[in-house]
Design a protein around this motif. Structure first.
Motif, PDB file in Angstrom:
ATOM      1  N   LEU A  41       0.829  -1.203   0.000  1.00  0.00           N
ATOM      2  CA  LEU A  41       0.000   0.000   0.000  1.00  0.00           C
ATOM      3  C   LEU A  41       0.864   1.253   0.000  1.00  0.00           C
ATOM      4  CD1 LEU A  41      -2.713   1.449   0.212  1.00  0.00           C
ATOM      5  CD2 LEU A  41      -2.591   1.154   2.714  1.00  0.00           C
ATOM      6  N   ILE A  42       1.915   1.233   0.808  1.00  0.00           N
ATOM      7  CA  ILE A  42       2.838   2.375   0.847  1.00  0.00           C
ATOM      8  C   ILE A  42       3.492   2.557  -0.524  1.00  0.00           C
ATOM      9  CG2 ILE A  42       4.994   3.244   1.836  1.00  0.00           C
ATOM     10  CD1 ILE A  42       4.209   1.806   4.438  1.00  0.00           C
ATOM     11  N   GLY A  43       3.916   1.438  -1.112  1.00  0.00           N
ATOM     12  CA  GLY A  43       4.529   1.504  -2.438  1.00  0.00           C
ATOM     13  C   GLY A  43       3.576   2.042  -3.481  1.00  0.00           C
ATOM     14  N   TYR A  44       2.321   1.595  -3.422  1.00  0.00           N
ATOM     15  CA  TYR A  44       1.315   2.078  -4.361  1.00  0.00           C
ATOM     16  C   TYR A  44       1.121   3.587  -4.228  1.00  0.00           C
ATOM     17  CZ  TYR A  44      -3.343   3.252  -6.065  1.00  0.00           C
ATOM     18  OH  TYR A  44      -4.408   3.863  -6.690  1.00  0.00           O
ATOM     19  N   MET A  45       1.080   4.064  -3.007  1.00  0.00           N
ATOM     20  CA  MET A  45       0.884   5.495  -2.770  1.00  0.00           C
ATOM     21  C   MET A  45       2.068   6.300  -3.302  1.00  0.00           C
ATOM     22  SD  MET A  45      -0.702   5.292   1.096  1.00  0.00           S
ATOM     23  CE  MET A  45      -0.707   7.074   1.289  1.00  0.00           C
ATOM     24  N   VAL A  46       3.273   5.790  -3.101  1.00  0.00           N
ATOM     25  CA  VAL A  46       4.465   6.498  -3.579  1.00  0.00           C
ATOM     26  C   VAL A  46       4.476   6.557  -5.102  1.00  0.00           C
ATOM     27  CG1 VAL A  46       6.982   6.435  -3.719  1.00  0.00           C
ATOM     28  CG2 VAL A  46       5.849   5.980  -1.546  1.00  0.00           C
ATOM     29  N   PHE A  47       4.206   5.416  -5.752  1.00  0.00           N
ATOM     30  CA  PHE A  47       4.179   5.379  -7.207  1.00  0.00           C
ATOM     31  C   PHE A  47       3.095   6.297  -7.765  1.00  0.00           C
ATOM     32  CE2 PHE A  47       6.786   1.518  -7.098  1.00  0.00           C
ATOM     33  CZ  PHE A  47       7.543   1.674  -8.245  1.00  0.00           C
ATOM     34  N   SER A  48       1.988   6.416  -7.039  1.00  0.00           N
ATOM     35  CA  SER A  48       0.837   7.168  -7.537  1.00  0.00           C
ATOM     36  C   SER A  48       0.972   8.673  -7.352  1.00  0.00           C
ATOM     37  CB  SER A  48      -0.445   6.697  -6.831  1.00  0.00           C
ATOM     38  OG  SER A  48      -0.679   5.331  -7.083  1.00  0.00           O
ATOM     39  N   ILE A  49       1.516   9.114  -6.221  1.00  0.00           N
ATOM     40  CA  ILE A  49       1.501  10.550  -5.913  1.00  0.00           C
ATOM     41  C   ILE A  49       2.844  11.233  -6.090  1.00  0.00           C
ATOM     42  CG2 ILE A  49      -0.347  10.175  -4.243  1.00  0.00           C
ATOM     43  CD1 ILE A  49       1.647  10.528  -2.005  1.00  0.00           C
ATOM     44  N   ASP A  50       3.887  10.456  -6.403  1.00  0.00           N
ATOM     45  CA  ASP A  50       5.209  11.063  -6.571  1.00  0.00           C
ATOM     46  C   ASP A  50       5.247  11.828  -7.895  1.00  0.00           C
ATOM     47  OD1 ASP A  50       7.796  11.836  -6.524  1.00  0.00           O
ATOM     48  OD2 ASP A  50       8.659   9.841  -6.675  1.00  0.00           O
TER      49      ASP A  50
ATOM     50  N   ASN B  29      11.622  12.880 -11.236  1.00  0.00           N
ATOM     51  CA  ASN B  29      12.919  13.213 -11.801  1.00  0.00           C
ATOM     52  C   ASN B  29      13.918  13.593 -10.716  1.00  0.00           C
ATOM     53  OD1 ASN B  29      12.103  12.755 -14.417  1.00  0.00           O
ATOM     54  ND2 ASN B  29      11.438  14.855 -14.762  1.00  0.00           N
ATOM     55  N   TYR B  30      13.485  14.439  -9.788  1.00  0.00           N
ATOM     56  CA  TYR B  30      14.381  14.859  -8.713  1.00  0.00           C
ATOM     57  C   TYR B  30      14.401  13.850  -7.566  1.00  0.00           C
ATOM     58  CZ  TYR B  30      14.859  19.417 -10.923  1.00  0.00           C
ATOM     59  OH  TYR B  30      15.161  20.426 -11.802  1.00  0.00           O
ATOM     60  N   PHE B  31      13.285  13.180  -7.350  1.00  0.00           N
ATOM     61  CA  PHE B  31      13.200  12.197  -6.272  1.00  0.00           C
ATOM     62  C   PHE B  31      12.622  10.899  -6.823  1.00  0.00           C
ATOM     63  CE2 PHE B  31      12.716  16.392  -4.339  1.00  0.00           C
ATOM     64  CZ  PHE B  31      13.776  16.380  -3.441  1.00  0.00           C
ATOM     65  N   PRO B  32      13.444  10.104  -7.529  1.00  0.00           N
ATOM     66  CA  PRO B  32      12.962   8.855  -8.112  1.00  0.00           C
ATOM     67  C   PRO B  32      12.322   7.951  -7.060  1.00  0.00           C
ATOM     68  CG  PRO B  32      15.158   9.380  -8.914  1.00  0.00           C
ATOM     69  CD  PRO B  32      14.870  10.343  -7.805  1.00  0.00           C
ATOM     70  N   VAL B  33      11.351   7.163  -7.482  1.00  0.00           N
ATOM     71  CA  VAL B  33      10.586   6.323  -6.563  1.00  0.00           C
ATOM     72  C   VAL B  33      11.467   5.439  -5.675  1.00  0.00           C
ATOM     73  CG1 VAL B  33       8.953   4.402  -6.447  1.00  0.00           C
ATOM     74  CG2 VAL B  33       8.464   6.366  -7.907  1.00  0.00           C
ATOM     75  N   PRO B  34      12.488   4.746  -6.220  1.00  0.00           N
ATOM     76  CA  PRO B  34      13.318   3.909  -5.341  1.00  0.00           C
ATOM     77  C   PRO B  34      13.946   4.681  -4.185  1.00  0.00           C
ATOM     78  CG  PRO B  34      13.734   3.356  -7.625  1.00  0.00           C
ATOM     79  CD  PRO B  34      12.882   4.584  -7.638  1.00  0.00           C
ATOM     80  N   VAL B  35      14.368   5.922  -4.435  1.00  0.00           N
ATOM     81  CA  VAL B  35      14.969   6.733  -3.374  1.00  0.00           C
ATOM     82  C   VAL B  35      13.940   7.027  -2.288  1.00  0.00           C
ATOM     83  CG1 VAL B  35      16.062   8.935  -2.825  1.00  0.00           C
ATOM     84  CG2 VAL B  35      16.611   7.775  -4.965  1.00  0.00           C
ATOM     85  N   VAL B  36      12.734   7.423  -2.719  1.00  0.00           N
ATOM     86  CA  VAL B  36      11.672   7.720  -1.760  1.00  0.00           C
ATOM     87  C   VAL B  36      11.335   6.486  -0.933  1.00  0.00           C
ATOM     88  CG1 VAL B  36       9.274   8.479  -1.501  1.00  0.00           C
ATOM     89  CG2 VAL B  36      10.723   9.516  -3.263  1.00  0.00           C
TER      90      VAL B  36
END
Length: 394
Positions: free
Chosen positions: A11-20, A24-31
């Motif tokens: 769920l956390i991963g889904y939220m990050v992928f969806s709202i990030d 470009n400046y903060f790629p999903v893996p870093v977040v």
């Protein structure tokens, strides 16, 4: 790790992928990794761990198969020589030079053996382009750099583990370093894995026609992704290279016939769901696990090792691209700088690190130093790739 924790992390991963919105400046893996570090002290996640077995047996086969199957074959054909060189000769040179520098620099502060220094270098050699390839393609009209970075990663994931395994055996058994043993094992394990993968990929391309049900065809792709990996490991060759070769072979076979487009669509639909799900879990777990290793006094040395890894990669790349006439006119200093910075450490480095953890009984400064260097690479290089690309390619 129980089912409730898996669902919460997804769920956390889904939220990050969806709202990030600033990937470009903060790629999903870093977040995700940074969120994992925040979650680490929470008691609910105290028992959550990531192991070498979990990465190798669950995550890697799927992620490697996806990367190989989706890698454009035209790009592979066009850049095959430099990709092969970087994943073999370049990798061996990087491990050697970086290992030598780590040995001499580290021994000014802590006591390292030659094999220990080479092990750190081997862990820091494989690259993970998951957080940079899309940025490279979006910010530059020339796809060459992204293709080289992605192709190099596919190959050096397999070759790096061969080198690491040989060095780890020497480390555990406390035997002296043998270059001939390293090269011999490297060739046997690598070529054996490639043969297994090509055979599996070819067989699947034929077996898929025994049913017209797309669901069963996709199931068969799962069998090939994991089956090629496990068989390779069982018989003592590279399971990583077996899976990569199977994915590339399958893509090549289907690319010869436009009638296979329906199967490609089904395969893409399934694996496009698997990939972000696995990446979410993996990078969150890396962040949670990192909390156990990042409290140690030698952070200055980890920063030095991280900087050395970038310098050595740049030196090797410059040496190769500027001494071979065919590449000298293809890759400018700016191109080489981008390829250097794009060599981010990630999934494979963590997997190798977990293997070292088991061998060193979790009490070795090697673990903390290497984990810190990998984390620095993942965060700093991923976050810096967009502004660097804009500056050099703008």
């Amino acid at each position: 790790m129980n089912a409730h924790q898996i669902i919460l992390l997804l769920l956390i991963g889904y939220m990050v992928f969806s709202i990030d919105k600033k990937k470009n400046y903060f790629p999903v893996p870093v977040v995700l990794v940074l969120l994992g570090l925040i979650l680490a002290p929470i008691p609910y996640f105290a028992e959550v761990t990531i192991t070498k077995g979990l990465i190798f047996n669950v995550f890697l086969p799927a992620l490697l198969f996806i990367s190989a199957y989706s890698f454009p074959l035209k790009a592979l054909k066009k850049n095959k020589w430099i990709i092969t060189c970087l994943g073999t000769v370049g990798l061996l040179l990087t491990v050697s030079l970086l290992g030598i520098l780590i040995y001499f620099v580290s021994n000014l502060f802590v006591q390292f053996t030659w094999i220990g220094a080479l092990l750190i270098a081997a862990i820091l050699t494989p690259t993970d382009p998951v957080s940079v390839v899309s940025i490279l393609k979006e910010t530059s009209s020339d796809k060459k750099i992204a293709d080289v970075v992605e192709g190099e990663s596919l190959l050096n994931d397999g070759t790096s583990i061969v080198i690491f395994t040989v060095l780890l055996g020497m480390f555990v058994n406390e035997t002296s370093f043998s270059f001939s043993t390293l090269i011999g094992e490297f060739l046997i394990v690598s070529l054996g894995g490639i043969f297994i993968g090509i055979s599996f990929g070819w067989l699947m391309s034929k077996a898929v026609h025994y049913t017209h049900d797309r669901q069963y065809q996709v199931m068969l792709s799962v069998i090939v992704a994991y089956g090629s990996f496990y068989i390779g490991e069982i018989i003592g060759v590279s399971g990583v290279l077996a899976t990569v070769s199977a994915g590339l072979m399958l893509s090549w076979e289907f690319g010869k016939n436009s009638k296979e487009d329906h199967f490609r669509n089904s395969l893409d639909g399934f694996w496009s769901i698997v990939e972000p799900s696995f990446l979410s879990l993996l990078f969150l777990l890396i962040g949670i696990q990192a909390g156990d290793y990042l409290i140690f006094p030698e952070w200055y040395l980890a920063i030095i090792i991280f900087i050395l890894s970038i310098i050595v990669r740049f030196v090797i790349l410059i040496s190769l691209t500027q001494t071979i006439p065919a590449w000298k006119h293809q890759f400018s200093m700016k191109d080489t700088s981008l390829i250097t910075w794009s060599g981010i450490k990630g999934t494979m480095s963590i997997a190798l690190l977990m293997g070292l953890e088991v061998a060193s009984d979790k009490n070795d400064i090697l673990i903390s130093l290497t984990f810190a260097a990998v984390l620095l690479s993942l965060v700093i290089q991923s976050a810096g790739i967009y502004p660097l690309t804009r500056r050099l390619k703008g």
